[in-house]
Design a protein around this motif. Structure first.
Motif, PDB file in Angstrom:
ATOM      1  N   MET A 266      -6.076  56.519  -9.864  1.00 13.40           N
ATOM      2  CA  MET A 266      -5.820  55.257  -9.181  1.00 13.40           C
ATOM      3  C   MET A 266      -5.313  55.551  -7.775  1.00 13.40           C
ATOM      4  O   MET A 266      -4.157  55.961  -7.597  1.00 13.40           O
ATOM      5  CB  MET A 266      -4.807  54.424  -9.967  1.00 13.40           C
TER       6      MET A 266
ATOM      7  N   LYS B  13      -4.580  49.508  -2.930  1.00 11.50           N
ATOM      8  CA  LYS B  13      -4.285  48.659  -4.083  1.00 11.50           C
ATOM      9  C   LYS B  13      -3.252  49.285  -5.000  1.00 11.50           C
ATOM     10  O   LYS B  13      -2.479  48.577  -5.673  1.00 11.50           O
ATOM     11  CB  LYS B  13      -5.581  48.385  -4.842  1.00 11.50           C
ATOM     12  N   TYR B  14      -3.241  50.613  -5.047  1.00 14.51           N
ATOM     13  CA  TYR B  14      -2.328  51.319  -5.943  1.00 14.51           C
ATOM     14  C   TYR B  14      -1.284  52.104  -5.154  1.00 14.51           C
ATOM     15  O   TYR B  14      -0.827  53.162  -5.589  1.00 14.51           O
ATOM     16  CB  TYR B  14      -3.124  52.256  -6.866  1.00 14.51           C
TER      17      TYR B  14
ATOM     18  N   VAL C 185       2.681  49.157  -9.639  1.00 15.30           N
ATOM     19  CA  VAL C 185       1.330  48.638  -9.888  1.00 15.30           C
ATOM     20  C   VAL C 185       0.524  49.644 -10.711  1.00 15.30           C
ATOM     21  O   VAL C 185      -0.232  49.269 -11.615  1.00 15.30           O
ATOM     22  CB  VAL C 185       0.621  48.327  -8.554  1.00 15.30           C
ATOM     23  N   VAL C 186       0.668  50.914 -10.404  1.00 15.39           N
ATOM     24  CA  VAL C 186      -0.024  51.959 -11.162  1.00 15.39           C
ATOM     25  C   VAL C 186       0.388  51.912 -12.638  1.00 15.39           C
ATOM     26  O   VAL C 186      -0.462  51.926 -13.548  1.00 15.39           O
ATOM     27  CB  VAL C 186       0.270  53.343 -10.564  1.00 15.39           C
TER      28      VAL C 186
ATOM     29  N   THR D 137      -1.001  48.822 -14.392  1.00 18.73           N
ATOM     30  CA  THR D 137      -2.443  48.933 -14.626  1.00 18.73           C
ATOM     31  C   THR D 137      -2.725  49.838 -15.822  1.00 18.73           C
ATOM     32  O   THR D 137      -3.577  49.529 -16.662  1.00 18.73           O
ATOM     33  CB  THR D 137      -3.152  49.470 -13.380  1.00 18.73           C
TER      34      THR D 137
ATOM     35  N   ARG E  72      -0.618  59.175 -10.673  1.00 11.56           N
ATOM     36  CA  ARG E  72      -1.803  58.324 -10.567  1.00 11.56           C
ATOM     37  C   ARG E  72      -3.032  58.929 -11.251  1.00 11.56           C
ATOM     38  O   ARG E  72      -3.929  58.200 -11.658  1.00 11.56           O
ATOM     39  CB  ARG E  72      -2.116  58.060  -9.088  1.00 11.56           C
TER      40      ARG E  72
END
Length: 564
Positions: free
Chosen positions: A220, A224-225, A230-231, A234, A386
């Protein structure tokens, strides 16, 4: 056995080519030696056939000599015939090699570096031509010299005289067969050691269950990440989606998947531990896990709880270690509750301490035939990596699960790159590819060698039976039964085999020492291998001599003696 000081961390300077191909050099040397052995056996067989053909043409050669042909001309004629035969064989070998090269590339693509560069080009053609000519000259010279060196008076008077088991030509042919058998024994024992070693390696428990597991790599990245939270969110949604897939029983991920050539290690410090003299730091593998990784891989939990979603950035740092690390660092007590942190003793003193909450089983991280370093597992929910190797355990065929897993990822984010989608079983097989490649090729060469040796045995025995009618006729005329004649031929064959096996066993000891680094779980003088190969060759010899022995037992002594 304890891990060495400084985590066993060393360094060395080697050329780039050595770095790329150095670890397969020993295997390739053994395979090249096997090719050479097969070539020598084939050449010995050809020399045997040429010698038999020359002996059968003694009267013809005697007539040529009587008509004025010189000894040099006779030798030149026979060598020319042999060279033409060798060139035809080399051309046929090139045709076979065109198919073999593509097969070898497919078989060894995952085990031999730069294998795709192999091709039949100009240098290969020149080498084949030179080798064919050299083989023809070297191995046809003795039969040609033997054929040209004969007694005209004797052979013109009795050109069809039968052979005897102790004739000079027959002794030469038996010596060639002994040499073939000796080389075959060395090849068969080498192949047997690799087969036994590979079987032992396949029985090594990796520490996890590779069956019914699908793996894929996911990263990721991008704006956006950019936020770690957020990671994590998701990935949490991804685990929920995977859990709803039909047949999936567990899903998770790890930063360094077993047997994938991925490594992540570094120094650690153990609270309250006084390093022994000379130790600068302790080196350990450091892997970040996510989701239900340990259940998905079926890595057993030995003590304590597993990591879970309640372990976040705001809670105290926790860690799980494997049982090898627990035994090494806390041999006299329970490791659970102890504290460690990343970095050596000279690292930042403000680095957070991690409490050890659980112990899991030790796995084979690098290869099945090597011991892994001490390993510790950190929670992704506390470190937010990530890049994750996703693992899915399923009750159904994991290959059929790939499309459904890709669909879930696309629905979550169509821009997420998914790559390296493979089953865990395939990854385990790839880790064994190099040993499998060496074992298969050496086994093929050994089978060719034993087949050629069987042809050599058959040729010698059949020649004696077809040209030794005088001796066999005398034996049949005496009080000998067909069974005794068969036994006489078979025992004569076993004498040749025994000599070849004895020489081959002595040579096999040297071959086994060269192959020592290629073996696993067995010694270079494995008793089962060294005992079974002579038995196998004895059976091959019996089969090869059976038909000629039956033919010998059916000889009519009156017709044989009248023919002579």
């Amino acid at each position: 056995m304890t891990d060495p000081p400084n985590g066993g961390l060393t360094f060395g300077v080697v050329p780039l080519q050595e770095q790329v191909v150095g670890n397969v050099r020993r295997s390739l040397v053994v395979l090249i030696g096997a090719v050479g052995f097969v070539l020598l056996i084939a050449c010995a067989n050809v020399a045997n056939l040429l010698l038999a053909r020359a002996l059968a043409r003694r009267k013809e050669i005697a007539v040529r000599t009587a008509l004025g042909a010189s000894r040099a001309r006779i030798v030149r004629q026979l060598l020319t015939e042999s060279v033409l035969l060798a060139l035809a064989g080399g051309a046929l070998g090139l045709l076979v090699s065109l198919w073999s090269v593509s097969w070898i590339k497919t078989l060894g693509s995952a085990s031999v570096p730069r294998l795709h560069e192999i091709a039949i080009d100009g240098p290969v053609l020149l080498f084949t031509l030179a080798l064919s000519l050299a083989s023809a000259i070297v191995f046809a010279l003795v039969p040609a010299m033997r054929a040209a060196d004969l007694d005209l008076n004797e052979h013109l008077k009795d050109g069809n005289r039968g052979a005897t088991l102790g004739g000079r030509g027959q002794r030469t042919r038996r010596m060639l067969v002994v040499a073939e058998l000796a080389l075959s024994v060395m090849l068969l024992i080498g192949a047997g050691l690799l087969v036994r070693s590979f079987a032992r390696l396949q029985q090594v428990p990796p520490g996890f269950n590779a069956g019914h597991v699908l793996t894929l790599e996911l990263t990721m990245t991008g704006r956006k990440y950019g936020d770690a939270q957020v990671v994590l969110e998701t990935y949490r949604q991804l685990w929920d989606r995977f859990a709803r897939l039909p047949g999936v029983t567990a899903s998770g991920g790890v930063s360094a998947l077993p047997l994938s050539q991925m490594v992540a290690w570094g120094p650690i410090t153990v609270e309250g531990r006084t390093p022994p003299a000379g130790e600068k730091f302790i080196n350990a593998d450091q892997r970040i896990v996510a989701g239900d990784y340990f259940r998905a891989m079926e890595i057993p939990l030995k003590r304590g709880p597993l990591l879970n979603e309640q372990d976040t950035r705001t809670t105290p740092r926790v860690v799980i270690v494997d049982e090898h690390m627990a035994q090494q660092l806390w041999p006299n007590g329970d490791a659970v509750g102890k504290r460690i942190r990343t970095g050596g003793i000279d690292a930042n003193p403000n680095a957070p301490w991690m409490t050890l909450v659980g112990v899991v089983g030790r796995i084979k991280q690098d290869t099945l035939d090597s011991d892994s370093r001490m390993a510790m597992y950190l929670a992704q929910t506390q470190y937010g990596t990530r890049a994750i190797n996703v693992v899915l355990r399923s009750r159904v065929n994991p290959t059929g699960l790939a499309a459904a897993a890709r669909k879930e990822i696309r629905e979550l984010d169509p821009d997420l790159p998914v790559y390296n989608v493979r089953t865990m079983t395939e990854r385990v097989d790839e880790s064994l590819a190099r040993r499998r490649f060496s074992m298969l090729l050496l086994s093929i060469f050994a089978a060719l060698a034993s087949g050629l040796a069987a042809v050599g045995i058959y040729g010698v025995v059949a020649y004696f039976v077809s040209h030794g009618t005088r001796e066999l006729g005398i034996r049949m005329a005496s009080p000998s039964t067909p069974a005794r004649i068969r036994a006489f031929v078979v025992v004569s064959t076993l004498v040749i085999v025994s000599a070849g096996v004895a020489i081959g066993l002595a040579g096999a000891l040297t071959v086994a020492r060269v192959m020592r680094s290629l073996l696993f779980g067995i010694g270079a003088t494995d008793p089962l291998t060294f005992a079974s190969i002579p038995v196998l060759l004895a059976l091959v010899a019996l089969v090869a001599s059976y038909v000629p022995a039956r033919r010998a037992a059916r000889i009519d002594p009156i017709l044989a003696l009248r023919h002579e």
